[in-house]
Design an enzyme around this catalytic site. Sequence first.
Site, PDB file in Angstrom:
ATOM      1  N   HIS A   1       0.843  -1.202   0.000  1.00  0.00           N
ATOM      2  CA  HIS A   1       0.000   0.000   0.000  1.00  0.00           C
ATOM      3  C   HIS A   1       0.875   1.247   0.000  1.00  0.00           C
ATOM      4  CE1 HIS A   1       0.473   0.898   4.389  1.00  0.00           C
ATOM      5  NE2 HIS A   1       0.482  -0.414   4.524  1.00  0.00           N
TER       6      HIS A   1
ATOM      7  N   ASP B   1      -0.429   4.430   0.789  1.00  0.00           N
ATOM      8  CA  ASP B   1      -0.853   5.418   1.785  1.00  0.00           C
ATOM      9  C   ASP B   1      -0.118   5.184   3.094  1.00  0.00           C
ATOM     10  OD1 ASP B   1      -2.489   2.975   2.086  1.00  0.00           O
ATOM     11  OD2 ASP B   1      -3.475   4.097   3.693  1.00  0.00           O
TER      12      ASP B   1
ATOM     13  N   ASP C   1       6.651   1.272   6.321  1.00  0.00           N
ATOM     14  CA  ASP C   1       5.236   0.870   6.202  1.00  0.00           C
ATOM     15  C   ASP C   1       4.481   1.861   5.329  1.00  0.00           C
ATOM     16  OD1 ASP C   1       2.756  -0.281   6.659  1.00  0.00           O
ATOM     17  OD2 ASP C   1       2.520   0.604   8.639  1.00  0.00           O
TER      18      ASP C   1
ATOM     19  N   GLU D   1      -5.124   1.542   3.024  1.00  0.00           N
ATOM     20  CA  GLU D   1      -4.922   0.498   4.025  1.00  0.00           C
ATOM     21  C   GLU D   1      -4.867   1.087   5.430  1.00  0.00           C
ATOM     22  OE1 GLU D   1      -2.961  -2.378   6.673  1.00  0.00           O
ATOM     23  OE2 GLU D   1      -2.277  -0.357   6.143  1.00  0.00           O
ATOM     24  N   GLU D   2      -4.169   2.221   5.582  1.00  0.00           N
ATOM     25  CA  GLU D   2      -4.032   2.812   6.906  1.00  0.00           C
ATOM     26  C   GLU D   2      -5.330   3.442   7.396  1.00  0.00           C
ATOM     27  OE1 GLU D   2      -1.718   1.942   8.540  1.00  0.00           O
ATOM     28  OE2 GLU D   2       0.208   1.944   7.508  1.00  0.00           O
TER      29      GLU D   2
ATOM     30  N   HIS E   1       3.928   3.386  12.323  1.00  0.00           N
ATOM     31  CA  HIS E   1       2.826   4.161  12.906  1.00  0.00           C
ATOM     32  C   HIS E   1       3.301   5.132  13.976  1.00  0.00           C
ATOM     33  CE1 HIS E   1      -0.624   1.200  11.688  1.00  0.00           C
ATOM     34  NE2 HIS E   1       0.332   1.255  10.767  1.00  0.00           N
TER      35      HIS E   1
END
Length: 481
Positions: free
Chosen positions: A116, A118, A149, A184-185, A449
């Site tokens: 992903h 995003d 990520d 996704e996030e 994150h």
Amino acid sequence: MTLSSDSRPSAAAGTPTGPATAVPVDALRAAVENNFDSTLNTLCSLVAIPGIAWSSFDASQLDRSADAVAKLATAAGFPEVRILRCNKEDGTPGGPAVVARRPAAAGKPTILLYAHHDVQPPGDSALWETQPFVAQERDGRLYGRGAADDKAGVMAHLGAFAAAKEVLGEDFGLGVTLFIEGEEEAGSPTFRTFLETYQEELRADVIVVADSSNWQVGIPALTTSLRGLVDGTFEVRVLEHAVHSGMFGGPVLDAPTLLARLIATLHDDEGSVAIEGLVFRDEADVDLTEEEFRRDASVLDGVQLAGTGSISSRMWTKPALSIIGIDAPAVNVASNTLIPSARAKFSMRLAPGQDPQAAMDALEKHLTAHAPFGAQVTFTPGEMGTAFQTDTKSKAASLSLWALGEAWGVPAVETGIGGSIPFIADLKELYPDVQILVTGVEDPDSRAHSANESLHIGDFKNTVVAEALLLAGLNTETQRD
């Protein structure tokens, strides 16, 4: 469709067997090495795009991110590249996904490469040691939001595809589909609709989900299990409205106090989840020491670890229940009143083999049965996601374990992940015969994150090599009905 070869490569590094004997390991490694500076620089350029799929952020940056990935896929040699999206339930558009396709030659299987583009919001800028959207290399790591990520997953796919295409040339008949999601996030709100809309375009024999982690720096891993997930809220109510705490306090306890008492029933004295009817398993092939876990999780001195059994099983194969939010007056606006209601949001991770609906029902039953002092408890279920386990005897999994070991020079390990990737259940439902491999570029210090997210550059290079070897190995396979 199935892959027809009956032989499988060894899971450890060393001399390949079966279809891997035809893999030009040294040539693929050299191709990745020769292009790695360019791969890393391109990753840095992607990190500079703050593509966040939350409604409170600039949507044009997410479109810019998708456009950049689409241009990279075109430059890599995919003959068909599209930016696609589906609407959410409320009619608003979902995040832009990039789908690039290279059809398989006759008799060859197809692999789908998922990642992903995003990213998570940067959070408090004061906690970052670097600018979150300016990639910076320091001590062998690349820092920046999305560096690990999952923009590194995007570049691992593109780098591996480029190496395989360069080395194998006209012999490269494997079908390759690149699927780079753009929300996704934000919880992948249109993922299921997207799969159903573009089911044929995304159909494959093998799917690689590059959104997980390795065991530690220098030791690769294939993620063979993921916990499931249920979340939601529960509210405790004791009064119709707030009343003066001095005049009425004593005979009735306020809602935040009773909420705290209810939350306390969710775990036993050892810290294990105390919900009857849940699946618990004490299974893990590898384990962390307490010292390693404390370091990786930043546990404060003096804080005791919760639960029983191995630390890995507590993270991978047993349920975990967290309170991730509480609605009650904030301290700086609190008045001297008895609060009539208070609400908490829960997130419960489920062991592989646990039915999510059964877990949700068990939690609701527990909360209503343990209502303190007869308080009214209202339970509101939220999202549910199914756990996942890899068939490690599949040809694709065996080949992946060999490729990881060959790339790193040490045997790969099979690990679980405490987190959840709910959309994998959708993939399995729509493509029941597909072989799904969960890989990744992160390590325990990547801090996805969080502030100061980073990527270990050496392991990133090995990830690209491993995937190139996987593509080459699958290219030796044939497909049969």
